[in-house]
Write an enzyme that holds these catalytic residues in place. Structure first.
Site, PDB file in Angstrom:
ATOM      1  N   ARG A  40       0.820  -1.217   0.000  1.00  0.00           N
ATOM      2  CA  ARG A  40       0.000   0.000   0.000  1.00  0.00           C
ATOM      3  C   ARG A  40       0.853   1.266   0.000  1.00  0.00           C
ATOM      4  O   ARG A  40       0.426   2.301  -0.521  1.00  0.00           O
ATOM      5  CB  ARG A  40      -0.939   0.001   1.207  1.00  0.00           C
ATOM      6  CG  ARG A  40      -2.065  -0.985   0.999  1.00  0.00           C
ATOM      7  CD  ARG A  40      -3.031  -0.977   2.137  1.00  0.00           C
ATOM      8  NE  ARG A  40      -4.260  -1.657   1.728  1.00  0.00           N
ATOM      9  CZ  ARG A  40      -5.210  -2.029   2.558  1.00  0.00           C
ATOM     10  NH1 ARG A  40      -5.095  -1.799   3.848  1.00  0.00           N
ATOM     11  NH2 ARG A  40      -6.291  -2.621   2.111  1.00  0.00           N
ATOM     12  N   LYS A 202     -19.134 -16.707   0.854  1.00  0.00           N
ATOM     13  CA  LYS A 202     -20.582 -16.542   1.018  1.00  0.00           C
ATOM     14  C   LYS A 202     -21.270 -15.827  -0.136  1.00  0.00           C
ATOM     15  O   LYS A 202     -20.774 -14.823  -0.624  1.00  0.00           O
ATOM     16  CB  LYS A 202     -20.846 -15.750   2.303  1.00  0.00           C
ATOM     17  CG  LYS A 202     -20.410 -16.519   3.528  1.00  0.00           C
ATOM     18  CD  LYS A 202     -20.762 -15.750   4.783  1.00  0.00           C
ATOM     19  CE  LYS A 202     -20.590 -16.661   5.993  1.00  0.00           C
ATOM     20  NZ  LYS A 202     -20.849 -15.933   7.236  1.00  0.00           N
ATOM     21  N   GLY A 355      -9.966  -8.267  -1.085  1.00  0.00           N
ATOM     22  CA  GLY A 355      -8.759  -8.424  -0.285  1.00  0.00           C
ATOM     23  C   GLY A 355      -8.126  -9.801  -0.412  1.00  0.00           C
ATOM     24  O   GLY A 355      -6.921  -9.926  -0.644  1.00  0.00           O
ATOM     25  N   GLY A 378     -12.869  -3.827   0.721  1.00  0.00           N
ATOM     26  CA  GLY A 378     -14.269  -3.439   0.923  1.00  0.00           C
ATOM     27  C   GLY A 378     -14.708  -2.340  -0.032  1.00  0.00           C
ATOM     28  O   GLY A 378     -15.813  -2.376  -0.569  1.00  0.00           O
TER      29      GLY A 378
HETATM   30  P1  ADP Z   1     -12.405 -11.394  -1.290  1.00  0.00           P
HETATM   31  O1  ADP Z   1     -11.729 -10.918  -0.021  1.00  0.00           O
HETATM   32  O2  ADP Z   1     -11.425 -11.545  -2.409  1.00  0.00           O
HETATM   33  O3  ADP Z   1     -13.601 -10.565  -1.643  1.00  0.00           O
HETATM   34  P2  ADP Z   1     -13.975 -13.351   0.127  1.00  0.00           P
HETATM   35  O4  ADP Z   1     -13.633 -12.691   1.429  1.00  0.00           O
HETATM   36  O5  ADP Z   1     -15.349 -13.225  -0.368  1.00  0.00           O
HETATM   37  O6  ADP Z   1     -12.931 -12.892  -1.004  1.00  0.00           O
HETATM   38  O7  ADP Z   1     -13.697 -14.918   0.252  1.00  0.00           O
HETATM   39  C1  ADP Z   1     -12.476 -15.455   0.630  1.00  0.00           C
HETATM   40  C2  ADP Z   1     -12.647 -16.645   1.549  1.00  0.00           C
HETATM   41  O8  ADP Z   1     -13.483 -17.642   0.962  1.00  0.00           O
HETATM   42  C3  ADP Z   1     -11.313 -17.321   1.795  1.00  0.00           C
HETATM   43  O9  ADP Z   1     -11.002 -17.226   3.181  1.00  0.00           O
HETATM   44  C4  ADP Z   1     -11.541 -18.776   1.373  1.00  0.00           C
HETATM   45  O10 ADP Z   1     -10.943 -19.717   2.251  1.00  0.00           O
HETATM   46  C5  ADP Z   1     -13.042 -18.891   1.426  1.00  0.00           C
HETATM   47  N1  ADP Z   1     -13.517 -19.985   0.572  1.00  0.00           N
HETATM   48  C6  ADP Z   1     -13.420 -20.094  -0.763  1.00  0.00           C
HETATM   49  N2  ADP Z   1     -13.917 -21.273  -1.187  1.00  0.00           N
HETATM   50  C7  ADP Z   1     -14.329 -21.928  -0.099  1.00  0.00           C
HETATM   51  C8  ADP Z   1     -14.927 -23.211   0.124  1.00  0.00           C
HETATM   52  N3  ADP Z   1     -15.202 -24.038  -0.886  1.00  0.00           N
HETATM   53  N4  ADP Z   1     -15.244 -23.538   1.412  1.00  0.00           N
HETATM   54  C9  ADP Z   1     -14.981 -22.699   2.436  1.00  0.00           C
HETATM   55  N5  ADP Z   1     -14.416 -21.491   2.293  1.00  0.00           N
HETATM   56  C10 ADP Z   1     -14.086 -21.104   1.042  1.00  0.00           C
HETATM   57 MG    MG Z   2     -12.275 -11.179   2.074  1.00  0.00          MG
END
Ligand code: ADP
Ligand code: MG
Length: 398
Positions: A40, A202, A355, A378
């Protein structure tokens, strides 16, 4: 971008001026309190060095962590000032306050082309309350205001939004401008085909992104645990996978509306537990054993998603395809990162937001191979959802 940027400020106006720059120096610190990842800091350098090179006196504000609205040495920016000093040839000073007379005096004793990092803005409870008095105190630290903290722009705080009302001109820095161009302009008017790859844990966290992207994309490819809530909506067996029971209806409605534009994994890597990497095996979707969970997309899916990436001109990726923190469940995420890197080489525009996705790309050493990796977790999500960002709204219109 419909906001003014530092490009529009004449060099003569910058020389000798105190330019107050809000940066996002919310960086990770190791156990001994040193900066463990300076991504950053490096991302803000184009703006900071542009100003210093033109003889501006660069005054920096940032938050760090979540101090409880008062000074807390664990969240001091002193170590960040040292790290910044190592990244740039311009002199860097540190001031252990940010909204008092001592801070104002420190800004006035700066030489042309010097930088001054002030203490954590969140040591003031007024920061997160977007308090007017604090905003005015911040405004006294500069002669003009630059916001380069895209990662903090989704919060209406005194140093990101409030101050812009009291210090003019208030313009965007280069990093802010780049983020808004990629996440805004590119996606609003994409080279086609335009596909989005969405994953993560999710569906609930990504619904608004899916809704906002559906009318714009040629396809959405889904991975991550999110896929399992869609499987449930298709009446498939999901075993012990992470499913959000209260979102199954919504997933069904999204499937209905998206039609062929929404693609789900064809196969899955499953196991009895995240810790049981040795027990990982591949099954077709719909054949997840009742006592096992999906932890990654399977090899067929990696291949077909890879082909879709190859044939697209604009690719937006948010959310890991699996539990990438625990190998071997990182393979799907790595496959997407690798395919994106190849697409960039082939002339496609590739954008990574989120992130964890950015962390996964960095871990694979492929950050430099993407057109743009957003620095705002975010903030990038909220922007992709079509929400306006208070830190951007507060800046001067073109
Ligand atoms: P970002 O930060 O890129 O927006 P998210 O926070 O939405 O991504 O999701 C990341 C999390 O999703 C990671 O911690 C990863 O372990 C979890 N994840 C991805 N696939 C699965 C899965 N099949 N089961 C459980 N957790 C998962
Ligand atoms: Mg995340």
């Amino acid at each position: 971008m419909n906001k003014q940027s530092i490009r529009g400020i004449p060099d003569a106006r910058l020389r000798g001026a105190r330019v107050l720059v809000r940066v996002d120096f919310n960086v990770p610190l190791d156990e001994s309190g040193n900066v463990s990842d300076d991504t950053r800091i490096v991302a803000a350098l184009p703006t900071l060095e542009y100003l210093a090179q033109r003889g501006a006196r660069v005054v920096l504000l940032s938050h760090l962590g979540r101090p409880a609205g008062g000074p807390d040495p664990r969240f001091s920016l002193a170590a960040v000032a040292r790290a910044l000093g190592q990244c740039t040839k311009y002199p860097v000073h540190f001031q252990s306050s940010s909204a008092d007379e001592a801070a104002v005096a420190a800004t006035k004793s700066l030489g042309d082309g010097e930088m001054l990092l002030l203490e954590n803005t969140r040591f003031h409870p007024g920061e997160e309350q977007n308090d007017d008095a604090l905003s005015r105190s911040f405004a006294a630290l500069g002669d003009l205001y630059v916001n380069d903290a895209f990662g903090s722009a989704h919060r209406a705080h005194a140093s990101t939004a409030g101050v812009a009302a009291f210090l003019k001109p208030a313009v965007a820095g280069f990093l802010m401008e780049k983020e808004l161009d990629y996440l805004g302009k590119t996606i609003a008017d994409p080279k086609r085909p335009f596909i989005a790859i969405l994953g993560g844990a999710k569906v609930s966290g990504k619904i608004d992104v899916i809704e906002a992207l559906l009318p714009k994309v040629d396809g959405i490819l889904v991975g991550g645990a999110m896929a399992c809530t869609f499987f449930k909506a298709m009446d498939l067996e999901t075993g012990t996978s992470l499913v959000e029971p209260d979102r199954v209806g919504l997933a069904a409605s999204l499937l209905d509306r998206a039609g062929f534009r929404l693609t789900l994994p064809h196969d899955a890597v499953v196991s009895t537990a995240i810790t049981n990497g040795a027990g990982a095996h591949v099954v077709k979707r719909g054949a997840i054993p009742p006592n096992e969970a999906m932890f990654d997309i399977g090899p067929d899916t990696m291949q077909s998603y890879g082909r879709a990436i190859q044939s697209a001109k604009t690719i937006l990726w948010n959310g890991p395809m699996g539990v990438f923190e625990h190998p071997p469940f990182d393979a799907g995420t790595r496959a997407i990162a690798t395919a994106m890197a190849a697409a960039t080489k082939g002339g496609a525009t590739t954008i990574v937001g989120g992130g964890d996705s950015a962390a996964a790309v960095a871990e694979a050493g492929l950050e430099g191979e993407m057109s743009h990796v957003s620095t705002g977790g975010g903030a990038s999500l909220e922007f992709l959802e079509g929400k306006s960002l208070p830190g951007v709204d507060a800046l001067d219109d073109k």
